[in-house]
Design an enzyme around this catalytic site. Structure first.
Site, PDB file in Angstrom:
ATOM      1  N   THR A 104       7.978   1.279   1.586  1.00 30.58           N
ATOM      2  CA  THR A 104       6.764   2.092   1.461  1.00 30.58           C
ATOM      3  C   THR A 104       7.043   3.566   1.731  1.00 30.58           C
ATOM      4  OG1 THR A 104       4.690   2.542   2.639  1.00 30.58           O
ATOM      5  CG2 THR A 104       6.325   1.322   3.854  1.00 30.58           C
ATOM      6  N   ASP A 105       6.214   4.439   1.147  1.00 33.10           N
ATOM      7  CA  ASP A 105       6.351   5.872   1.438  1.00 33.10           C
ATOM      8  C   ASP A 105       6.005   6.184   2.896  1.00 33.10           C
ATOM      9  OD1 ASP A 105       3.590   5.481   1.298  1.00 33.10           O
ATOM     10  OD2 ASP A 105       3.201   7.166  -0.048  1.00 33.10           O
ATOM     11  N   GLU A 106       5.341   5.240   3.584  1.00 32.06           N
ATOM     12  CA  GLU A 106       4.912   5.519   4.958  1.00 32.06           C
ATOM     13  C   GLU A 106       6.095   5.688   5.908  1.00 32.06           C
ATOM     14  OE1 GLU A 106       1.433   3.375   6.299  1.00 32.06           O
ATOM     15  OE2 GLU A 106       0.859   2.964   4.228  1.00 32.06           O
ATOM     16  N   TYR A 133       3.496  -0.293  11.957  1.00 34.41           N
ATOM     17  CA  TYR A 133       3.817  -0.836  10.618  1.00 34.41           C
ATOM     18  C   TYR A 133       4.954  -0.043   9.984  1.00 34.41           C
ATOM     19  CZ  TYR A 133       3.524  -1.190   5.514  1.00 34.41           C
ATOM     20  OH  TYR A 133       3.835  -1.304   4.183  1.00 34.41           O
ATOM     21  N   LYS A 163       8.893  -1.045   8.965  1.00 36.22           N
ATOM     22  CA  LYS A 163       9.436  -0.949   7.602  1.00 36.22           C
ATOM     23  C   LYS A 163      10.657  -0.019   7.576  1.00 36.22           C
ATOM     24  CE  LYS A 163       7.949  -2.488   4.229  1.00 36.22           C
ATOM     25  NZ  LYS A 163       8.172  -3.807   3.546  1.00 36.22           N
TER      26      LYS A 163
HETATM   27  P1  NAD Z   1       0.222  -8.517   1.555  1.00 36.96           P
HETATM   28  O1  NAD Z   1      -0.133  -8.394   3.004  1.00 36.96           O
HETATM   29  O2  NAD Z   1      -0.864  -8.641   0.539  1.00 36.96           O
HETATM   30  O3  NAD Z   1       1.175  -9.787   1.348  1.00 36.96           O
HETATM   31  C1  NAD Z   1       2.243 -10.089   2.196  1.00 36.96           C
HETATM   32  C2  NAD Z   1       2.736 -11.490   1.845  1.00 36.96           C
HETATM   33  O4  NAD Z   1       3.879 -11.760   2.678  1.00 36.96           O
HETATM   34  C3  NAD Z   1       1.711 -12.588   2.099  1.00 36.96           C
HETATM   35  O5  NAD Z   1       1.708 -13.501   1.025  1.00 36.96           O
HETATM   36  C4  NAD Z   1       2.206 -13.246   3.371  1.00 36.96           C
HETATM   37  O6  NAD Z   1       1.844 -14.616   3.491  1.00 36.96           O
HETATM   38  C5  NAD Z   1       3.710 -13.063   3.238  1.00 36.96           C
HETATM   39  N1  NAD Z   1       4.409 -13.092   4.538  1.00 36.96           N
HETATM   40  C6  NAD Z   1       4.066 -12.428   5.674  1.00 36.96           C
HETATM   41  N2  NAD Z   1       4.929 -12.739   6.662  1.00 36.96           N
HETATM   42  C7  NAD Z   1       5.851 -13.591   6.133  1.00 36.96           C
HETATM   43  C8  NAD Z   1       6.991 -14.236   6.641  1.00 36.96           C
HETATM   44  N3  NAD Z   1       7.375 -14.082   7.912  1.00 36.96           N
HETATM   45  N4  NAD Z   1       7.707 -15.027   5.814  1.00 36.96           N
HETATM   46  C9  NAD Z   1       7.327 -15.207   4.511  1.00 36.96           C
HETATM   47  N5  NAD Z   1       6.244 -14.639   3.995  1.00 36.96           N
HETATM   48  C10 NAD Z   1       5.509 -13.830   4.783  1.00 36.96           C
HETATM   49  O7  NAD Z   1       1.160  -7.271   1.248  1.00 36.96           O
HETATM   50  P2  NAD Z   1       1.305  -6.419  -0.085  1.00 36.96           P
HETATM   51  O8  NAD Z   1       0.292  -5.345  -0.071  1.00 36.96           O
HETATM   52  O9  NAD Z   1       1.413  -7.342  -1.238  1.00 36.96           O
HETATM   53  O10 NAD Z   1       2.733  -5.732   0.195  1.00 36.96           O
HETATM   54  C11 NAD Z   1       3.941  -6.345  -0.238  1.00 36.96           C
HETATM   55  C12 NAD Z   1       5.102  -5.469   0.157  1.00 36.96           C
HETATM   56  O11 NAD Z   1       4.955  -4.176  -0.424  1.00 36.96           O
HETATM   57  C13 NAD Z   1       5.213  -5.242   1.662  1.00 36.96           C
HETATM   58  O12 NAD Z   1       6.576  -5.268   2.008  1.00 36.96           O
HETATM   59  C14 NAD Z   1       4.647  -3.847   1.866  1.00 36.96           C
HETATM   60  O13 NAD Z   1       5.227  -3.217   2.988  1.00 36.96           O
HETATM   61  C15 NAD Z   1       5.051  -3.175   0.569  1.00 36.96           C
HETATM   62  N6  NAD Z   1       4.195  -2.068   0.135  1.00 36.96           N
HETATM   63  C16 NAD Z   1       2.839  -2.222   0.068  1.00 36.96           C
HETATM   64  C17 NAD Z   1       2.046  -1.174  -0.403  1.00 36.96           C
HETATM   65  C18 NAD Z   1       0.549  -1.323  -0.532  1.00 36.96           C
HETATM   66  O14 NAD Z   1      -0.134  -0.352  -0.855  1.00 36.96           O
HETATM   67  N7  NAD Z   1      -0.028  -2.506  -0.340  1.00 36.96           N
HETATM   68  C19 NAD Z   1       2.642   0.040  -0.764  1.00 36.96           C
HETATM   69  C20 NAD Z   1       4.045   0.166  -0.677  1.00 36.96           C
HETATM   70  C21 NAD Z   1       4.805  -0.910  -0.237  1.00 36.96           C
HETATM   71  P1  TYD Z   2      -5.188   1.620   4.073  1.00 38.71           P
HETATM   72  O1  TYD Z   2      -5.763   1.007   2.841  1.00 38.71           O
HETATM   73  O2  TYD Z   2      -5.252   0.849   5.356  1.00 38.71           O
HETATM   74  O3  TYD Z   2      -3.689   2.045   3.718  1.00 38.71           O
HETATM   75  P2  TYD Z   2      -2.647   2.947   4.575  1.00 38.71           P
HETATM   76  O4  TYD Z   2      -3.183   3.194   5.924  1.00 38.71           O
HETATM   77  O5  TYD Z   2      -1.451   2.056   4.602  1.00 38.71           O
HETATM   78  O6  TYD Z   2      -2.467   4.193   3.782  1.00 38.71           O
HETATM   79  O7  TYD Z   2      -5.920   3.011   4.310  1.00 38.71           O
HETATM   80  C1  TYD Z   2      -5.934   4.020   3.313  1.00 38.71           C
HETATM   81  C2  TYD Z   2      -6.658   5.213   3.876  1.00 38.71           C
HETATM   82  O8  TYD Z   2      -8.044   4.863   4.086  1.00 38.71           O
HETATM   83  C3  TYD Z   2      -6.141   5.650   5.239  1.00 38.71           C
HETATM   84  O9  TYD Z   2      -6.206   7.068   5.319  1.00 38.71           O
HETATM   85  C4  TYD Z   2      -7.117   5.028   6.215  1.00 38.71           C
HETATM   86  C5  TYD Z   2      -8.418   5.032   5.457  1.00 38.71           C
HETATM   87  N1  TYD Z   2      -9.353   3.915   5.779  1.00 38.71           N
HETATM   88  C6  TYD Z   2     -10.680   4.202   6.126  1.00 38.71           C
HETATM   89  O10 TYD Z   2     -11.128   5.366   6.171  1.00 38.71           O
HETATM   90  N2  TYD Z   2     -11.507   3.151   6.407  1.00 38.71           N
HETATM   91  C7  TYD Z   2     -11.081   1.856   6.373  1.00 38.71           C
HETATM   92  O11 TYD Z   2     -11.876   0.926   6.667  1.00 38.71           O
HETATM   93  C8  TYD Z   2      -9.730   1.579   5.996  1.00 38.71           C
HETATM   94  C9  TYD Z   2      -9.211   0.172   5.940  1.00 38.71           C
HETATM   95  C10 TYD Z   2      -8.891   2.651   5.696  1.00 38.71           C
END
Ligand code: NAD
Ligand code: TYD
Length: 339
Positions: free
Chosen positions: A126-128, A151, A155
């Protein structure tokens, strides 16, 4: 590229990746290892669960014996690691599961892949991990890691392990770092699905602090096309950033949603800010464009409209996820008990 182990494939992004791989390539078989935490939902893959080239294993990436056995018994052409605890707010309540899955889980996967001589490994990051930007500038692949939340710290630790395995053992790894994803099947704890589903139910939406924090939004399909490009065309040892070139404040997004859903501004509820809330994320994705021939295709306005339509059309999915009932689907479908 024939047999791919996908971890975390029952989550939001992993499930999109699996659906796309099976639809795009005739020669790909997917083995999905997912622990089915609260965020993992087998219903996300209902349309392909009986696909001849799909296999599901319920299991934890941090379970060394299980992962070693799975990899030893299976010749994989690649492993793509999506499995993670992914929500910043949860990491502020309890960082334990984040360290266990994101750090230890990645270490276990790396060891198992090394032992099984898996020829390609993609770490979905992630960019975070880059921390927070001020009002200007963009994250590049050279930006030093400076994570601020438990988090993002977990990562970043995982990314550093991946880098160290590549550096020390020539382990064939690639790291991808993407900005905030949105789209169908996203668990309604993240900003967009939470706000869309609340507004559809005429409930208030909690804006943290002043709502001026900026995120760079990318449709999940563009992210998955990027991961696929990195998997097939990326250079081992490299990092690739993906972003949507779409910066928006949380308040801009909130107003856009109110407008599209024709809801009153009275549904905005300002709540206490998130501790340590990163101000701004914005990605320079020119390396991926140049070297992988990738670029984001879905515009925010078309992506947001289709995402809203999806949540509207899938109210059953939303209510099962919000009530926790989706876990019963798994029990019925697989006859197993959930932990
Ligand atoms: P999500 O929370 O929707 O899904 C995570 C999945 O991983 C779930 O199916 C969960 O059951 C599984 N999981 C959790 N712990 C596990 C373990 N110990 N063993 C096996 N499976 C396990 O997450 P997402 O939003 O689909 O993100 C997927 C990946 O992409 C993550 O690595 C996250 O850091 C990365 N990512 C997410 C975003 C975003 O905006 N959501 C952006 C950049 C990167
Ligand atoms: P989020 O979807 O949790 O992603 P991330 O924190 O990983 O970027 O949050 C996106 C942005 O929205 C972040 O600045 C936090 C804000 N946010 C709210 O203002 N209210 C909410 O209920 C949530 C979940 C996020």
């Amino acid at each position: 590229m024939q047999r791919i182990l996908v971890t975390g494939g029952c989550g939001f992004i992993g499930s999109e990746f699996i659906r796309r791989q099976l639809a795009t390539y005739d020669d790909v078989t997917i083995v999905n290892l997912d622990a089915l935490t609260y965020a993992g939902n087998v219903e996300n893959l209902a349309e392909i669960e009986r696909h001849a080239r799909y296999e599901f294993h319920k299991g934890d990436i941090a379970d060394r014996d299980l992962v070693m056995r799975l990899l030893a018994g299976n010749p994989f052409d690649a492993v793509v690691n999506f499995a993670a605890e992914s929500h910043v707010d949860r990491s502020l309540l309890d960082s334990g599961p984040f360290v266990r899955t994101n750090v230890v889980g990645t270490q276990v996967l790396l060891d198992a892949c090394r032992e099984a001589k898996v020829p390609r490994y993609v770490q979905v990051s992630t960019d975070e991990v880059y921390g927070s930007l001020g009002p200007t500038g963009l994250f590049t692949e050279e930006t030093p890691l400076a994570p601020n939340s438990p988090y993002s710290a977990s990562k970043a630790a995982a990314d550093m392990l991946v880098h160290a395995y590549h550096h020390s053992f020539h382990f064939p790894a690639i790291i991808t770092r993407c900005s905030n994803n949105y789209g169908p099947y996203q668990f309604p704890e993240k900003l967009l699905p939470l706000f869309i589903t609340n507004l559809l139910a005429n409930e208030q939406v909690p804006v943290y602090g002043s709502g001026q924090n900026v995120r760079d939004w990318i449709h999940v399909s563009d992210h998955c096309r990027g991961i696929d490009a990195a998997l097939r065309r990326g250079k081992v040892g490299e990092v690739y950033n993906f972003g949507g070139r779409c910066e928006k404040t949380n308040l801009e997004i909130t107003h856009l949603l109110l407008e599209l859903l024709e809801k009153p501004k009275t549904l905005i509820r300002y709540v206490a800010d998130r501790p340590g809330h990163d101000l701004r994320y914005a990605i320079d994705c020119s390396k991926a464009e140049r070297e992988l021939g990738w670029n984001p295709e879905v515009t925010f306005s078309e992506g947001l409209r289709s995402t809203i339509d999806w949540y509207r059309a899938n109210s059953g999915w939303v209510s099962r996820v919000k009530s926790g009932e989706y876990r019963r689907y798994y029990t019925e479908q697989y006859g197993a008990r959930l932990t």
